[in-house]
Structures are given as structure tokens and as C-alpha cells.
Design a protein around this motif. Sequence first.
Motif, mmCIF file in Angstrom:
data_model
loop_
_atom_site.group_PDB
_atom_site.id
_atom_site.type_symbol
_atom_site.label_atom_id
_atom_site.label_comp_id
_atom_site.label_asym_id
_atom_site.label_seq_id
_atom_site.Cartn_x
_atom_site.Cartn_y
_atom_site.Cartn_z
ATOM 1 N N GLY A 1 74.412 32.538 16.518
ATOM 2 C CA GLY A 1 73.790 31.832 17.641
ATOM 3 C C GLY A 1 73.122 32.781 18.616
ATOM 4 N N ALA A 2 72.719 32.246 19.749
ATOM 5 C CA ALA A 2 72.012 33.019 20.771
ATOM 6 C C ALA A 2 72.835 34.217 21.217
ATOM 7 C CB ALA A 2 71.706 32.129 21.973
ATOM 8 N N LYS B 1 73.472 43.174 22.671
ATOM 9 C CA LYS B 1 74.539 42.865 21.718
ATOM 10 C C LYS B 1 74.001 42.854 20.290
ATOM 11 C CE LYS B 1 78.158 39.539 20.677
ATOM 12 N NZ LYS B 1 78.788 38.265 21.051
ATOM 13 N N LEU B 2 72.813 42.302 20.097
ATOM 14 C CA LEU B 2 72.186 42.278 18.779
ATOM 15 C C LEU B 2 72.000 43.700 18.254
ATOM 16 C CD1 LEU B 2 70.686 40.657 16.530
ATOM 17 C CD2 LEU B 2 68.623 40.941 17.906
ATOM 18 N N THR B 3 71.504 44.572 19.111
ATOM 19 C CA THR B 3 71.295 45.973 18.726
ATOM 20 C C THR B 3 72.616 46.653 18.393
ATOM 21 O OG1 THR B 3 69.346 46.074 20.150
ATOM 22 C CG2 THR B 3 70.303 48.168 19.479
ATOM 23 N N ARG B 4 73.605 46.430 19.237
ATOM 24 C CA ARG B 4 74.917 47.052 19.047
ATOM 25 C C ARG B 4 75.588 46.575 17.764
ATOM 26 N NH1 ARG B 4 76.367 45.855 23.848
ATOM 27 N NH2 ARG B 4 77.521 43.979 23.364
ATOM 28 N N GLU B 5 75.574 45.280 17.515
ATOM 29 C CA GLU B 5 76.317 44.724 16.376
ATOM 30 C C GLU B 5 75.604 44.900 15.036
ATOM 31 O OE1 GLU B 5 77.982 40.862 17.009
ATOM 32 O OE2 GLU B 5 79.144 41.584 18.717
ATOM 33 N N THR B 6 74.280 44.951 15.042
ATOM 34 C CA THR B 6 73.563 45.153 13.783
ATOM 35 C C THR B 6 73.385 46.626 13.454
ATOM 36 O OG1 THR B 6 71.394 45.079 14.856
ATOM 37 C CG2 THR B 6 72.269 42.987 13.967
ATOM 38 N N LYS B 7 73.572 47.483 14.471
ATOM 39 C CA LYS B 7 73.398 48.931 14.315
ATOM 40 C C LYS B 7 71.990 49.303 13.863
ATOM 41 C CE LYS B 7 78.261 50.001 13.473
ATOM 42 N NZ LYS B 7 78.887 48.779 13.821
ATOM 43 N N ILE B 8 71.012 48.460 14.243
ATOM 44 C CA ILE B 8 69.607 48.734 13.956
ATOM 45 C C ILE B 8 69.003 49.387 15.198
ATOM 46 C CG2 ILE B 8 67.370 47.694 13.430
ATOM 47 C CD1 ILE B 8 68.911 45.415 12.033
ATOM 48 N N GLU C 1 55.764 34.358 14.587
ATOM 49 C CA GLU C 1 55.900 33.254 13.635
ATOM 50 C C GLU C 1 56.518 32.015 14.276
ATOM 51 O OE1 GLU C 1 58.048 34.715 10.248
ATOM 52 O OE2 GLU C 1 56.292 35.771 9.459
ATOM 53 N N GLY C 2 56.904 32.115 15.549
ATOM 54 C CA GLY C 2 57.497 30.973 16.245
ATOM 55 C C GLY C 2 58.926 30.671 15.818
ATOM 56 N N LYS C 3 59.631 31.679 15.319
ATOM 57 C CA LYS C 3 60.989 31.484 14.810
ATOM 58 C C LYS C 3 62.082 31.734 15.840
ATOM 59 C CE LYS C 3 59.716 31.778 10.188
ATOM 60 N NZ LYS C 3 59.713 30.607 9.428
ATOM 61 N N VAL C 4 61.739 32.439 16.935
ATOM 62 C CA VAL C 4 62.735 32.753 17.959
ATOM 63 C C VAL C 4 62.221 32.387 19.341
ATOM 64 C CG1 VAL C 4 63.878 34.620 16.684
ATOM 65 C CG2 VAL C 4 61.941 35.148 18.175
ATOM 66 N N SER C 5 63.172 32.256 20.232
ATOM 67 C CA SER C 5 62.883 31.983 21.637
ATOM 68 C C SER C 5 63.568 33.061 22.460
ATOM 69 C CB SER C 5 63.433 30.607 22.002
ATOM 70 O OG SER C 5 63.280 30.362 23.361
ATOM 71 N N LEU C 6 62.860 33.576 23.451
ATOM 72 C CA LEU C 6 63.414 34.603 24.337
ATOM 73 C C LEU C 6 63.480 34.048 25.745
ATOM 74 C CD1 LEU C 6 61.289 37.555 23.022
ATOM 75 C CD2 LEU C 6 63.739 37.336 22.748
ATOM 76 N N GLU C 7 64.570 34.331 26.435
ATOM 77 C CA GLU C 7 64.686 33.933 27.832
ATOM 78 C C GLU C 7 65.615 34.891 28.562
ATOM 79 O OE1 GLU C 7 67.083 30.266 28.606
ATOM 80 O OE2 GLU C 7 67.090 30.142 26.429
ATOM 81 N N ARG D 1 70.129 37.821 34.164
ATOM 82 C CA ARG D 1 69.492 39.139 34.129
ATOM 83 C C ARG D 1 69.570 39.828 32.776
ATOM 84 N NH1 ARG D 1 71.994 41.963 39.176
ATOM 85 N NH2 ARG D 1 71.355 43.751 37.949
ATOM 86 N N ALA D 2 69.979 39.120 31.726
ATOM 87 C CA ALA D 2 70.018 39.690 30.391
ATOM 88 C C ALA D 2 69.036 38.953 29.495
ATOM 89 C CB ALA D 2 71.429 39.582 29.799
ATOM 90 N N GLU D 3 68.257 39.708 28.733
ATOM 91 C CA GLU D 3 67.307 39.100 27.809
ATOM 92 C C GLU D 3 68.076 38.516 26.617
ATOM 93 O OE1 GLU D 3 62.996 40.296 25.928
ATOM 94 O OE2 GLU D 3 64.473 41.870 26.236
ATOM 95 N N THR D 4 67.887 37.235 26.384
ATOM 96 C CA THR D 4 68.625 36.529 25.328
ATOM 97 C C THR D 4 67.653 36.012 24.288
ATOM 98 O OG1 THR D 4 70.306 35.865 26.929
ATOM 99 C CG2 THR D 4 70.237 34.642 24.883
ATOM 100 N N ILE D 5 68.064 36.092 23.028
ATOM 101 C CA ILE D 5 67.237 35.621 21.914
ATOM 102 C C ILE D 5 68.000 34.561 21.143
ATOM 103 C CG2 ILE D 5 68.050 37.510 20.444
ATOM 104 C CD1 ILE D 5 65.301 37.466 19.065
ATOM 105 N N SER D 6 67.272 33.562 20.680
ATOM 106 C CA SER D 6 67.870 32.507 19.850
ATOM 107 C C SER D 6 66.819 32.005 18.871
ATOM 108 C CB SER D 6 68.375 31.355 20.730
ATOM 109 O OG SER D 6 67.305 30.788 21.443
ATOM 110 N N LEU D 7 67.286 31.345 17.820
ATOM 111 C CA LEU D 7 66.367 30.724 16.883
ATOM 112 C C LEU D 7 65.781 29.475 17.505
ATOM 113 C CD1 LEU D 7 68.391 30.997 13.537
ATOM 114 C CD2 LEU D 7 66.527 32.463 14.319
#
Length: 65
Positions: A20-21, A26-33, A48-54, A58-64
Amino acid sequence: MSEIVGNTAGEIWKYLDKNGATTIAKLTRETKIDEKNIQRGIGWLAQEGKVSLEIVNRAETISLT
């Protein structure tokens, strides 16, 4: 380079589909990419319109979408 970005985009999509979002940190930390590749993958998915950023608390969040 485009193969790396495409693979990263796929990994991001799989992570978000399973978890989920999440914040970009956290995405960077957990995927180690590498953060630069995370940003490139997010750009690919966003184009491609597959994700939404908001911004959430004060934290940038990404979701499908």
C-alpha cells in the motif's frame, strides 16, 4: 539505463501493490534501491499514470492509482 529504470519501476509497483501507500524514504529503505533509481522509477510510473504522489505530514507519499 532504461532497462534499470524499467526494472526499478516494476519493483516499486510490486512493493506498493503488496504494502500500500508509503513514504519515498521508507520505499527506498525497504527495497534497498538507490534513491536516484527510485526517483527515476517513480517518474516512469507517474508518466504512465500508475502512481499518485502527495505530501502527508511533510512526507512525500506514493501510492498506486
